[in-house]
Write a protein that holds these residues in place. Sequence first.
Motif, PDB file in Angstrom:
ATOM      1  N   LEU A 153       0.835  -1.205   0.000  1.00 35.26           N
ATOM      2  CA  LEU A 153       0.000   0.000   0.000  1.00 35.26           C
ATOM      3  C   LEU A 153       0.865   1.249   0.000  1.00 35.26           C
ATOM      4  CD1 LEU A 153      -2.657   1.608   0.405  1.00 35.26           C
ATOM      5  CD2 LEU A 153      -2.401   1.164   2.866  1.00 35.26           C
ATOM      6  N   ALA A 168      -6.645   3.107   0.853  1.00 34.84           N
ATOM      7  CA  ALA A 168      -6.204   2.419   2.065  1.00 34.84           C
ATOM      8  C   ALA A 168      -7.307   1.541   2.643  1.00 34.84           C
ATOM      9  CB  ALA A 168      -5.738   3.446   3.097  1.00 34.84           C
ATOM     10  N   LEU A 208      -4.670  -1.682   9.000  1.00 37.19           N
ATOM     11  CA  LEU A 208      -3.683  -0.870   8.295  1.00 37.19           C
ATOM     12  C   LEU A 208      -2.274  -0.987   8.869  1.00 37.19           C
ATOM     13  CD1 LEU A 208      -5.789   2.293   7.376  1.00 37.19           C
ATOM     14  CD2 LEU A 208      -4.695   0.688   5.792  1.00 37.19           C
ATOM     15  N   ALA A 236       0.991   0.412   6.844  1.00 38.21           N
ATOM     16  CA  ALA A 236       0.575   1.804   6.642  1.00 38.21           C
ATOM     17  C   ALA A 236       1.231   2.701   7.678  1.00 38.21           C
ATOM     18  CB  ALA A 236      -0.936   1.926   6.720  1.00 38.21           C
TER      19      ALA A 236
END
Length: 450
Positions: free
Chosen positions: A99, A324, A389, A394
Motif C-alpha cells: 500500500l 487504504a 492498516l 501503513a
Amino acid sequence: MSDTPNDCSAGDCTAPRTAVSEAEVEALVRGICFKTGPPRTVGVEVEWLVHELRTPRLPVSPERLEAAYAALRTVPLRSALTVEPGGQLELSSPPAASLMECVGTVSADLTAVRAVLAEHDLGLVGLGQDPWHPPRRFLREPRYDAMETSLDRTGPAGRAMMCTSASVQVCLDAGYEEPGPLGLGRRWWLAHQLGAVLVAAFANSPVAASEPTGWLSTRQLLWMQIGAGRAGAPAPDTDPRAAWARHVLDAPVMCVRRDGGPWDVPEGLTFREWTRTGAPRPPTREDLDYHISTLFPPVRPRGHLELRMIDAQPGEDGWIVPLAVTTALFDDPEACETAYRAVKPLAERGRSRPAPHNPLWLDAARHGMADPELHEVAVACFAAALEALPRLGATAEVTAAVTAYRDRYVIPGRCPADDLLDDLRGTDLPESRLRPTGGTRTAHGKDLRT
C-alpha cells in the motif's frame, strides 16, 4: 476508459487476422481476465477534473489543455498518464508490492503533475462529477466518436460519463484459486456487495449544472443510466469465470474498427452473435480485447480486480483514504472476514438485479451514509480497516487520515457530497471549497508519502 488497447490510429484494424469462435472466446476470457495467486500487489487509478486554478467555474479552452498536456508528456512519471474524452486527467500506478509503495509512487507523480499544471494556471479538482460545465469532447479519436454514437442511443448519460466524471479506481489481485477469505470466489462476491458501501461512504458528486441532482453520487447514477449491457455486472454469486465469460459474450459490441473512415457502430449486435455470423467481418482476438475494454462494470476483471465505483475525492490526498480502506478490507485476512460478515445482511437488497442496477446500489448512490444499513456496515468496515492498516505497513499519517475521514463522515452518517450540499443551500456553489489543488501536497496538515 483510459485503457485503449489496439488503438487503430497507429495501425491497420482490418488487416487479416485469425477469427475467434464462440468457444475460443469463452476459453480466452476465462484465462486472461482472472489471474489467481496470493494477493501481493495493489494499484490505483486516480482521475481528476482539470479546471482554472483560481476560478474553476470558467471553462478551460481545448488549446490551453493541449498545451498543458504537451508539457506533461515531457515529465518522467512512474504512473501512466492518460487523458479522458472530456479532458479529465488520469494517473494509473504500476502494480505496487505494498500500500505505501503505491501511495508514494502516485503522490510523487501527482506533485510533478500539479507543478506543471500550475505553470499553465490550471489545477486538479477531486469531484465525481463536474458541478458546472456541460459535457464537451476534448479528444477527437475514432474510439471516442464511436463510443459517443453508441452511448447516445441510451440518452445523455453517456456523454456526461465520458466527459464530466472522475473516480478513484482501486486495483487488487484476484486472490487464491482455493476457497477462503482471500479466494477468488469470495473476493469477487465481496467486491460487488462492499462496492455499494464504498459508493455511499465516498459519494462526492451531488451537483450538475450548478444544481443538486437529488443523488449524492450523480456519477454512479450516470453509470447506471448507460445500461446493464455496457455498465452492469454479472450475478456475483456464481462462478466468476463462467459469469464473466457469459457477460462478455452477451454484451453489445460498441464498434467494429476500421482502417480509415469512421468505425462501424452496430446496434443490438452482441459479441456472441458476432462470432456466429461473422458479419460485418469475423471478430479476432484483438477485437475481443478491445470489446472487453469497452465494458464498464463496477468490478472489472483484468487479470486483477478493478473496483470502479468510488467517486473522485476532495483534497490533494483524498484519494488515499479509499485506497487504504479498500486495500485493508480485501488484503488483510481478519479485516476481509469482518467485511464479509458485515455485508452479508445487505445481500438480500441486491438479489433482484446485478450491480449496480439493484436497490442496494441505487440507495447507496442516492442516500449515501443516510441509509441506516449502509451506515452500520460502513462503521464496522472502517473499524476493521483501521485495525488492519498497521499490519499492512501503513504509516501513522495514512492511518490518521482514515481515522479523520471516519470521524468526520462515516460515524456521523455523512459523506463529502453532504458538505457540498450544505455549502450550496441558499448560496452559489462556493469556489473556495472546489478550487483546484496546486503547490504542496498535504492532507490534514501532514505529508502522507512517508
